[in-house]
Design a protein around this motif. Structure first.
Motif, short mmCIF file in Angstrom:
data_model
loop_
_atom_site.label_atom_id
_atom_site.label_comp_id
_atom_site.label_asym_id
_atom_site.label_seq_id
_atom_site.Cartn_x
_atom_site.Cartn_y
_atom_site.Cartn_z
N ASP A 13 -34.49 -5.48 -79.24
CA ASP A 13 -35.69 -6.32 -79.14
C ASP A 13 -35.36 -7.73 -78.69
OD1 ASP A 13 -37.65 -4.43 -79.76
OD2 ASP A 13 -37.12 -4.53 -81.89
N ALA A 14 -34.11 -7.92 -78.23
CA ALA A 14 -33.71 -9.25 -77.77
C ALA A 14 -34.53 -9.66 -76.55
CB ALA A 14 -32.22 -9.24 -77.42
N PRO A 15 -34.86 -10.97 -76.45
CA PRO A 15 -35.57 -11.41 -75.25
C PRO A 15 -34.67 -11.24 -74.04
CG PRO A 15 -34.87 -13.29 -76.58
CD PRO A 15 -34.56 -12.07 -77.37
N GLY A 16 -35.28 -10.97 -72.89
CA GLY A 16 -34.49 -10.73 -71.69
C GLY A 16 -34.32 -11.97 -70.85
N THR A 17 -34.15 -11.76 -69.54
CA THR A 17 -34.05 -12.87 -68.59
C THR A 17 -35.31 -12.87 -67.73
OG1 THR A 17 -31.64 -12.68 -68.49
CG2 THR A 17 -32.73 -13.83 -66.67
N MET A 18 -35.93 -14.03 -67.60
CA MET A 18 -37.11 -14.14 -66.73
C MET A 18 -36.67 -14.59 -65.34
SD MET A 18 -40.07 -13.39 -68.23
CE MET A 18 -41.01 -14.03 -66.85
N VAL A 19 -37.19 -13.93 -64.33
CA VAL A 19 -36.93 -14.34 -62.95
C VAL A 19 -38.13 -15.17 -62.51
CG1 VAL A 19 -36.28 -13.55 -60.65
CG2 VAL A 19 -35.73 -12.14 -62.65
N VAL A 20 -37.87 -16.44 -62.18
CA VAL A 20 -38.97 -17.40 -62.02
C VAL A 20 -38.78 -18.31 -60.80
CG1 VAL A 20 -39.42 -17.48 -64.50
CG2 VAL A 20 -37.80 -19.09 -63.48
N ASP A 21 -39.77 -19.12 -60.55
CA ASP A 21 -39.68 -20.14 -59.52
C ASP A 21 -38.72 -21.24 -59.94
OD1 ASP A 21 -41.14 -19.73 -57.21
OD2 ASP A 21 -43.04 -20.15 -58.23
N GLU A 22 -38.13 -21.89 -58.93
CA GLU A 22 -37.13 -22.91 -59.21
C GLU A 22 -37.66 -24.04 -60.11
OE1 GLU A 22 -35.13 -23.77 -55.57
OE2 GLU A 22 -34.09 -25.50 -56.43
N ASP A 23 -38.92 -24.41 -59.91
CA ASP A 23 -39.44 -25.56 -60.67
C ASP A 23 -39.68 -25.24 -62.15
OD1 ASP A 23 -41.68 -24.00 -60.44
OD2 ASP A 23 -42.66 -25.28 -58.94
N GLU A 24 -39.52 -23.98 -62.52
CA GLU A 24 -39.65 -23.62 -63.94
C GLU A 24 -38.35 -23.81 -64.69
OE1 GLU A 24 -41.55 -20.14 -65.53
OE2 GLU A 24 -42.67 -19.87 -63.68
N ILE A 25 -37.27 -24.10 -63.96
CA ILE A 25 -35.97 -24.24 -64.61
C ILE A 25 -35.64 -25.72 -64.74
CG2 ILE A 25 -33.52 -23.74 -64.46
CD1 ILE A 25 -34.17 -21.11 -63.25
N VAL A 26 -35.50 -26.17 -65.98
CA VAL A 26 -35.34 -27.59 -66.21
C VAL A 26 -33.91 -28.04 -65.94
CG1 VAL A 26 -35.78 -29.45 -67.83
CG2 VAL A 26 -37.10 -27.33 -67.99
N GLU A 27 -32.96 -27.44 -66.62
CA GLU A 27 -31.57 -27.86 -66.42
C GLU A 27 -30.83 -26.85 -65.57
OE1 GLU A 27 -28.98 -29.66 -68.88
OE2 GLU A 27 -30.45 -30.71 -70.11
N GLN A 28 -30.73 -27.17 -64.30
CA GLN A 28 -30.12 -26.24 -63.35
C GLN A 28 -28.61 -26.41 -63.33
OE1 GLN A 28 -32.09 -23.96 -61.40
NE2 GLN A 28 -30.04 -23.11 -61.38
N GLU A 29 -27.88 -25.32 -63.53
CA GLU A 29 -26.43 -25.35 -63.33
C GLU A 29 -26.15 -25.29 -61.83
OE1 GLU A 29 -24.10 -24.77 -65.93
OE2 GLU A 29 -25.26 -23.84 -67.54
N ILE A 30 -24.99 -25.76 -61.42
CA ILE A 30 -24.65 -25.68 -60.00
C ILE A 30 -24.43 -24.23 -59.60
CG2 ILE A 30 -23.00 -26.37 -58.22
CD1 ILE A 30 -22.48 -28.88 -59.92
N VAL A 31 -23.64 -23.52 -60.41
CA VAL A 31 -23.41 -22.10 -60.16
C VAL A 31 -24.12 -21.30 -61.25
CG1 VAL A 31 -21.66 -20.28 -60.20
CG2 VAL A 31 -21.22 -22.40 -58.95
#
Ligand code: ASP
Ligand code: MG
Length: 404
Positions: A234-252
């Motif tokens: 029941d663990a939450p998964g990964t959401m595939v989203v638009d770039e602007d929904e990601i606040v802290e972007q890693e380089i890689v």
């Protein structure tokens, strides 16, 4: 109340107990008040067996008959899942591709979806029924069953979500999300809460096998919100989203590898205009995807052209090049199956220098030779000897500080 597409992969429907488990999950969403459509894959291993049978009878079999055979796996699981749902009191009905209809082009074995007629399914969902759709299959212009290429039920699910105007497409699989790299190789791999469409697309196309590449392309184009999650927890998964929904972007964002490609070198081709076209147009006409390409500088009026194709297309690519041997005028073709492609992916690369340099240095420090390099705006890929795959992936994961 939301409208959901729930897609279950082969391991999630691998036996009757797991199909019962799928039915319980679907029931939970229905009881929460959601409208649900289900898409299923074939039971794990089934499609491989069906493909194997076709190949055993005839290596160059008729693609229409291949589709007639391999599409059956999903017919079985769609029917069984509908029965499992009905037996726990959920109104459900199975749907084959031709019944909906999922209209595709005529490229048997790797067809593309042109259109899905969604109205009938929407009506039924509104009245409380759960459509259980056989993934991976459609119907072509010749009125025959088509399939969408291996892993194609992801694309079925995303296309259906777009056609049904679903709020989300949940892809249930045997991993609980998208990781920074393959956790089977790197124990310190981390699960990402979110990833952008573009990164997911690059990762999928370079070997992170969680989602079929085409499904991500489609999700990005149709703006379908996709969640990757496990049907076993029941663990939450990964959401595939638009770039602007990601606040802290890693380089890689992640590192992927693929052992599905083979290297082809065409030696001593004349260095003159039209040579690349003479090599690659026939391959394209044979529907062979070429990935990495390098051409050397010419020394004596000839040059070597090296590129990669999918291992399954290698024999076809070779025979294709044999037939145009006289037009091209090359000395010989050599091939290498023992290669792996490693890719480092991240949208942060657009604004940060040095990502490729770190990759080359890390591999050099381990004495790993780079055979071919290719880059995009958000990706650097290298081809190396397959035996170094795991060593290289671990080293890069640490080098980019992705270790948990
Ligand atoms: N059953 C098909 C395959 O194994 C489609 C899928 O599972 O996505 O490729
Ligand atoms: Mg799959």
């Amino acid at each position: 109340m939301a409208r959901l597409v729930m897609k279950f992969g082969g391991t999630s429907v691998a036996n009757l107990d797991r199909i019962r488990n799928v039915a319980q999950r679907v029931k939970r969403e229905v009881e929460a008040g959601h409208e649900v459509a289900v898409v299923v894959s074939a039971m794990a291993g089934t499609t491989n067996q069906l493909v194997g049978w076709c190949q055993e009878l005839s290596p160059l079999h008729d693609a229409r008959e291949y589709d007639a055979v391999v599409a059956t796996g999903e017919q079985v699981t769609a029917g069984l899942t509908a029965i499992a749902l009905q037996s726990i009191g959920v109104d459900a009905r199975s749907w084959m591709g031709w019944q909906i209809a999922v209209e595709t082009d005529g490229q048997h074995g790797k067809a593309r979806i042109n259109d899905i007629e969604g109205d009938e399914l929407i009506d039924r969902m509104k009245s409380g029924q759960v459509p259980v759709v056989a993934g991976f299959q459609g119907i072509g212009p010749d009125n025959r069953v088509t399939t969408l290429g291996r892993g194609g039920s992801d694309t079925s699910a995303v296309a259906l979500a777009a056609a049904l105007k679903a709020d989300r497409c949940d892809i249930y699989t045997d991993v609980d999300g998208i990781y920074t790299t393959d956790p089977r190789i790197v124990a310190k791999a981390r699960k990402l809460a979110k990833i952008t469409y573009e990164e997911m697309l690059e990762l999928a196309s370079v070997g992170a096998k969680v989602l079929q590449t085409r499904s991500v392309e489609l999700a990005m184009k149709e703006r379908v919100r996709v969640q990757v999650l496990s049907s076993f927890s029941d663990a939450p998964g990964t959401m595939v989203v638009d770039e602007d929904e990601i606040v802290e972007q890693e380089i890689v964002a992640g590192i992927a590898y693929s052992r599905d490609e083979a290297k082809v070198t065409v030696r001593r081709v004349p260095d003159k205009p039209g040579i690349a076209a003479a090599i690659f147009v026939p391959l394209a006409q044979a529907n062979i995807n070429v990935d990495m390409i390098v051409q050397n500088v010419a020394e004596d009026g000839t040059t070597d052209m090296t590129f990669t194709v999918g291992k399954t297309d290698l024999a076809l690519a070779q025979s294709c090049l044999e037939t145009v041997r006289n037009d091209i005028g090359y000395a010989e073709i050599s091939t290498d199956m023992d290669v792996a492609k490693l890719s480092v992916v991240g949208v942060g690369m657009r604004s940060h220098a040095g990502v490729a340099g770190t990759m080359f240095k890390t591999l050099a420090d381990r004495g790993i030779n780079i055979q071919v390099i290719s880059t995009s705006e958000i990706k650097v890929s290298v081809l190396i000897a397959a035996e170094y795959t795991e060593l290289a992936v671990r080293a890069l994961h640490s080098a980019y500080e992705l270790d948990a």
